[in-house]
Design a protein around this motif. Sequence first.
Motif, PDB file in Angstrom:
ATOM      1  N   PHE A 137      -9.450   5.832   3.811  1.00 15.30           N
ATOM      2  CA  PHE A 137      -9.867   6.385   2.518  1.00 15.30           C
ATOM      3  C   PHE A 137      -8.624   6.517   1.651  1.00 15.30           C
ATOM      4  O   PHE A 137      -7.747   7.327   1.929  1.00 15.30           O
ATOM      5  N   ALA A 138      -8.553   5.683   0.606  1.00 18.86           N
ATOM      6  CA  ALA A 138      -7.361   5.629  -0.234  1.00 18.86           C
ATOM      7  C   ALA A 138      -7.762   5.784  -1.692  1.00 18.86           C
ATOM      8  O   ALA A 138      -7.823   4.801  -2.441  1.00 18.86           O
ATOM      9  N   PRO A 139      -8.053   7.010  -2.136  1.00 18.44           N
ATOM     10  CA  PRO A 139      -8.501   7.199  -3.524  1.00 18.44           C
ATOM     11  C   PRO A 139      -7.426   6.894  -4.550  1.00 18.44           C
ATOM     12  O   PRO A 139      -7.734   6.484  -5.669  1.00 18.44           O
ATOM     13  N   GLN A 140      -6.155   7.117  -4.215  1.00 25.62           N
ATOM     14  CA  GLN A 140      -5.055   6.691  -5.085  1.00 25.62           C
ATOM     15  C   GLN A 140      -4.784   5.225  -4.777  1.00 25.62           C
ATOM     16  O   GLN A 140      -4.325   4.873  -3.692  1.00 25.62           O
ATOM     17  N   VAL A 141      -5.100   4.355  -5.725  1.00 24.67           N
ATOM     18  CA  VAL A 141      -5.014   2.922  -5.474  1.00 24.67           C
ATOM     19  C   VAL A 141      -3.555   2.479  -5.565  1.00 24.67           C
ATOM     20  O   VAL A 141      -2.979   2.430  -6.651  1.00 24.67           O
ATOM     21  N   ARG A 142      -2.980   2.194  -4.421  1.00 25.90           N
ATOM     22  CA  ARG A 142      -1.631   1.647  -4.372  1.00 25.90           C
ATOM     23  C   ARG A 142      -1.653   0.154  -4.072  1.00 25.90           C
ATOM     24  O   ARG A 142      -0.666  -0.543  -4.305  1.00 25.90           O
ATOM     25  N   SER A 143      -2.774  -0.306  -3.557  1.00 25.86           N
ATOM     26  CA  SER A 143      -2.890  -1.715  -3.201  1.00 25.86           C
ATOM     27  C   SER A 143      -4.361  -2.090  -3.290  1.00 25.86           C
ATOM     28  O   SER A 143      -5.241  -1.317  -2.885  1.00 25.86           O
ATOM     29  N   LEU A 144      -4.641  -3.280  -3.828  1.00 28.96           N
ATOM     30  CA  LEU A 144      -6.020  -3.773  -3.865  1.00 28.96           C
ATOM     31  C   LEU A 144      -5.999  -5.285  -3.716  1.00 28.96           C
ATOM     32  O   LEU A 144      -4.998  -5.955  -3.987  1.00 28.96           O
ATOM     33  N   LEU A 145      -7.138  -5.807  -3.290  1.00 33.43           N
ATOM     34  CA  LEU A 145      -7.339  -7.247  -3.135  1.00 33.43           C
ATOM     35  C   LEU A 145      -8.454  -7.681  -4.067  1.00 33.43           C
ATOM     36  O   LEU A 145      -9.409  -6.937  -4.297  1.00 33.43           O
ATOM     37  N   HIS A 146      -8.344  -8.901  -4.600  1.00 33.18           N
ATOM     38  CA  HIS A 146      -9.412  -9.369  -5.473  1.00 33.18           C
ATOM     39  C   HIS A 146      -9.465 -10.892  -5.474  1.00 33.18           C
ATOM     40  O   HIS A 146      -8.449 -11.574  -5.265  1.00 33.18           O
ATOM     41  N   ARG A 178       0.378   5.857   9.279  1.00 33.49           N
ATOM     42  CA  ARG A 178       1.530   6.550   8.707  1.00 33.49           C
ATOM     43  C   ARG A 178       1.284   7.064   7.306  1.00 33.49           C
ATOM     44  O   ARG A 178       2.205   7.485   6.620  1.00 33.49           O
ATOM     45  N   GLY A 179       0.019   6.984   6.856  1.00 31.47           N
ATOM     46  CA  GLY A 179      -0.297   7.490   5.531  1.00 31.47           C
ATOM     47  C   GLY A 179       0.131   6.579   4.410  1.00 31.47           C
ATOM     48  O   GLY A 179       0.214   7.013   3.270  1.00 31.47           O
ATOM     49  N   LEU A 180       0.402   5.302   4.699  1.00 33.71           N
ATOM     50  CA  LEU A 180       0.890   4.415   3.652  1.00 33.71           C
ATOM     51  C   LEU A 180      -0.184   4.061   2.639  1.00 33.71           C
ATOM     52  O   LEU A 180       0.113   3.485   1.605  1.00 33.71           O
ATOM     53  N   ALA A 181      -1.439   4.389   2.911  1.00 37.33           N
ATOM     54  CA  ALA A 181      -2.501   4.021   1.977  1.00 37.33           C
ATOM     55  C   ALA A 181      -2.948   5.180   1.122  1.00 37.33           C
ATOM     56  O   ALA A 181      -3.788   5.025   0.271  1.00 37.33           O
ATOM     57  N   GLY A 182      -2.427   6.349   1.331  1.00 32.83           N
ATOM     58  CA  GLY A 182      -2.976   7.507   0.638  1.00 32.83           C
ATOM     59  C   GLY A 182      -2.071   8.049  -0.434  1.00 32.83           C
ATOM     60  O   GLY A 182      -1.198   7.373  -0.974  1.00 32.83           O
ATOM     61  N   ASP A 183      -2.261   9.320  -0.746  1.00 32.17           N
ATOM     62  CA  ASP A 183      -1.535   9.936  -1.850  1.00 32.17           C
ATOM     63  C   ASP A 183      -0.051  10.120  -1.546  1.00 32.17           C
ATOM     64  O   ASP A 183       0.728  10.399  -2.447  1.00 32.17           O
ATOM     65  N   GLU A 184       0.319   9.959  -0.290  1.00 35.48           N
ATOM     66  CA  GLU A 184       1.720  10.157   0.074  1.00 35.48           C
ATOM     67  C   GLU A 184       2.407   8.827   0.352  1.00 35.48           C
ATOM     68  O   GLU A 184       3.294   8.720   1.169  1.00 35.48           O
ATOM     69  N   GLY A 185       1.998   7.780  -0.335  1.00 34.34           N
ATOM     70  CA  GLY A 185       2.563   6.459  -0.106  1.00 34.34           C
ATOM     71  C   GLY A 185       4.030   6.395  -0.491  1.00 34.34           C
ATOM     72  O   GLY A 185       4.558   7.248  -1.189  1.00 34.34           O
ATOM     73  N   PRO A 186       4.708   5.330  -0.040  1.00 31.12           N
ATOM     74  CA  PRO A 186       6.142   5.214  -0.279  1.00 31.12           C
ATOM     75  C   PRO A 186       6.431   4.825  -1.713  1.00 31.12           C
ATOM     76  O   PRO A 186       5.585   4.311  -2.424  1.00 31.12           O
ATOM     77  N   ALA A 187       7.641   5.074  -2.158  1.00 29.96           N
ATOM     78  CA  ALA A 187       8.058   4.582  -3.463  1.00 29.96           C
ATOM     79  C   ALA A 187       8.082   3.066  -3.427  1.00 29.96           C
ATOM     80  O   ALA A 187       8.400   2.455  -2.407  1.00 29.96           O
ATOM     81  N   ALA A 189       9.084  -0.577  -3.316  1.00 28.54           N
ATOM     82  CA  ALA A 189      10.303  -1.261  -2.888  1.00 28.54           C
ATOM     83  C   ALA A 189       9.946  -2.712  -2.639  1.00 28.54           C
ATOM     84  O   ALA A 189       8.917  -3.007  -2.051  1.00 28.54           O
ATOM     85  N   GLU A 190      10.805  -3.599  -3.090  1.00 30.29           N
ATOM     86  CA  GLU A 190      10.489  -5.018  -3.000  1.00 30.29           C
ATOM     87  C   GLU A 190      10.266  -5.456  -1.559  1.00 30.29           C
ATOM     88  O   GLU A 190       9.513  -6.366  -1.282  1.00 30.29           O
ATOM     89  N   SER A 191      10.928  -4.799  -0.620  1.00 32.35           N
ATOM     90  CA  SER A 191      10.824  -5.209   0.774  1.00 32.35           C
ATOM     91  C   SER A 191       9.711  -4.495   1.520  1.00 32.35           C
ATOM     92  O   SER A 191       9.439  -4.822   2.666  1.00 32.35           O
ATOM     93  N   ALA A 192       9.075  -3.499   0.884  1.00 35.10           N
ATOM     94  CA  ALA A 192       8.076  -2.705   1.582  1.00 35.10           C
ATOM     95  C   ALA A 192       6.805  -3.501   1.823  1.00 35.10           C
ATOM     96  O   ALA A 192       6.399  -4.320   1.006  1.00 35.10           O
ATOM     97  N   ALA A 193       6.165  -3.248   2.967  1.00 38.30           N
ATOM     98  CA  ALA A 193       4.851  -3.826   3.229  1.00 38.30           C
ATOM     99  C   ALA A 193       3.839  -3.150   2.312  1.00 38.30           C
ATOM    100  O   ALA A 193       4.021  -2.000   1.900  1.00 38.30           O
ATOM    101  N   PRO A 194       2.764  -3.834   1.956  1.00 38.87           N
ATOM    102  CA  PRO A 194       1.774  -3.203   1.079  1.00 38.87           C
ATOM    103  C   PRO A 194       1.060  -2.063   1.782  1.00 38.87           C
ATOM    104  O   PRO A 194       0.977  -2.009   3.014  1.00 38.87           O
ATOM    105  N   ALA A 195       0.562  -1.126   0.983  1.00 38.46           N
ATOM    106  CA  ALA A 195      -0.298  -0.080   1.516  1.00 38.46           C
ATOM    107  C   ALA A 195      -1.623  -0.694   1.936  1.00 38.46           C
ATOM    108  O   ALA A 195      -1.993  -1.794   1.519  1.00 38.46           O
ATOM    109  N   TRP A 196      -2.348   0.039   2.773  1.00 43.06           N
ATOM    110  CA  TRP A 196      -3.694  -0.415   3.144  1.00 43.06           C
ATOM    111  C   TRP A 196      -4.525  -0.530   1.863  1.00 43.06           C
ATOM    112  O   TRP A 196      -4.576   0.391   1.061  1.00 43.06           O
ATOM    113  N   PRO A 197      -5.178  -1.670   1.623  1.00 39.43           N
ATOM    114  CA  PRO A 197      -5.901  -1.861   0.358  1.00 39.43           C
ATOM    115  C   PRO A 197      -7.022  -0.843   0.169  1.00 39.43           C
ATOM    116  O   PRO A 197      -7.797  -0.570   1.090  1.00 39.43           O
TER     117      PRO A 197
END
Length: 679
Positions: A137-146, A178-187, A189-197
């Motif tokens: 559940f990722a209400p803050q959209v940090r990553s999406l697919l389309h 690790r919470g990478l898809a939610g409201d506490e996602g990482p800043a 960074a070009e090298s960072a893996a995407p958050a869970w869509p």
Amino acid sequence: MTSNTPFPREGGDSLPLVLAGPILKRVEATRLVFWLATRVPARVRIGLDYGDGRPRMHELAPGDPGCTHLAAAERLHYLLLELELQDELPAGRWIGYTLSLAAAAPVANPDADAWQDWRAWAPDLCYPGRASPGFVFAPQVRSLLHGSCRKPHHDGGDGLVRVDGLLAALLEAGAADRGLAGDEGPAPAESAAPAWPSVLVMTGDQIYADDVAGPMLVAIHRLLERLGFPSERIAGAEEAGVSDARDLYRHPACYYARDTLLPRHERNYALIEILFGGVEKPVFTSASAHNHLITLAEVLAMYLLVWSPAPWRALELAPPPGLDAEDAALYAREQQALEAFIADLPAVRRVLAHIPVAMIFDDHDITDDWNLSREWEEIAYGHDFSRRIIGNALLAYAINQAWGNRPEALDDDTLERLQHSLAAPGGPAHEESIARLLKFEQWHYTWPTTPPLVVIDTRTQRWRSEYAARRPSGLMDWEALTDLQHTLRGLPAVLLVSPAPIFGVKLIEAIQRVFTWFGHPLMVDAENWMAHPGAAEAILNIFRHRRTPQHFVVLSGDVHYSFVYDVELRGRVRGPDIWQICSSGVRNGFPPRLLAVLDHANRWLYSPRSPLNWFTRRRRMRVIPRQPEGIPHGRRLLNGSGIGLVELDDEGVPWRVRELLADGREVFFSRREEESHWH
């Protein structure tokens, strides 16, 4: 229902309990929506695991609140499951779910009444290392697919398979834990893996009802034999000897010649051009729609076959008798491409079960150039046969796609009418349902993500030209655009889904205007926002409104190539920042040589230094095309099957945009300030 079945009933019990799904639709803090297609009416148990050691169980039966059932055939039933949750879903962490089914009614065989979970009917539904399917559940959209445009017999691979690989990699890396898809996602960074869509947005052409390969049509008919559909009465094709589905399926023109079934009358040429693509389109593509789906059963079966490997079980694809040499050779080529498509379906089903899927139609979900002009509508809806074909595709869209987007839009009365249509296709209730759906105005919807996902309907509420019936209609009329403006007012940022790009390729739009001026808009698919002055001005005024969002991410498809534009609107005050991001197709492409020519000519004719650009530009719009990295010759338009991946920061600004191509490449779109030009 069984007395009117046009096919033998043997063999249906060999089908698995779940024919398609589960497809995860809406996910909100206290609400979950799943869609399923099953062999029998079923009771459902859903267990949710938040990772806190307190499993939450839900049991539903057809007719219960939250479990809506539609019976389409003896062995095809649809379930829409809406769970109202007492505990809010935790944001940004993995939530596992178990899904078990049992027959809703007592059966003669006690063993058949046992509960079957996903291991029995979809053993490959779960990702490696996981005990069950799940989602984040990722209400803050940090990553999406389309993406859009998924044609089964295209041989360029499937973008949804790349999504499957992405999710597997994220799970292996522990991103969902690790919470990478939610409201506490990482800043960023070009090298960072995407958050869970947060969402998979399908921007149109989930099926191609108007361009069906011969082997796919054979598979559809052989599946219908096992599902036990009632025979549909068909009005308007009596002159060809077709009065119902039985006549159609055994007619000599059933494969590769369905356009010949159209009745002969004074406007027949126009009807063939509009519905079956009888006129070539030399600028972009050649229409090939001689296997256009006709009956409701055919369209419903098509959805099962493009979303799930289950209905393909034991289906033979041997060609039907009677094909001439040319059609037999085409059948063999299409079968080879279709076999690759079938092999990818387990990955596709797994993806659809793990990410919320937002869908909206474009033309091929119904028929090519759907509602392109007032003339198109007058001809297509003015004949019983073409009206039925369009209506059947729209009815199937309502059940398979729209139902889960905004379940409350299809109220109890609408669903009851749909059920009567399924029980007696071709009867008065069926005609009444089609009439109501053709006037339905609730296909659009909004999801309460951050930023909100606003999905617009650019097909059924068109701004028809009053100047000439043949001129292209605006993609939305004044009332629909006014409603859109009210939806957007006061939002700081928005994810706006427009199946057709709002800001397109200038040269291609110019070609479309030329053909429209000569009275041939169908030859070049002259459907773009700028083709109708009223709609164009209205959408630009929405962008310029003082209470409009300051960040617009426009997600589009349709055109069979991908591109990214940064758009700036200038006036007395600076307008919002707009990103036009187009990803197309998921499994389709553009003729490579033609696209290369158009891309090169567009950059040469409309460069910042071009006199043509100076005289044709709109002086208050600055467009900066992004370059797809690693593509030779300075191309700006990316060709190839794939899926778009967009990553956003806390304010809804896309900081990284890329296309995951089906051939394994990963193409980033980089901004090139020196190539900006005023439109």
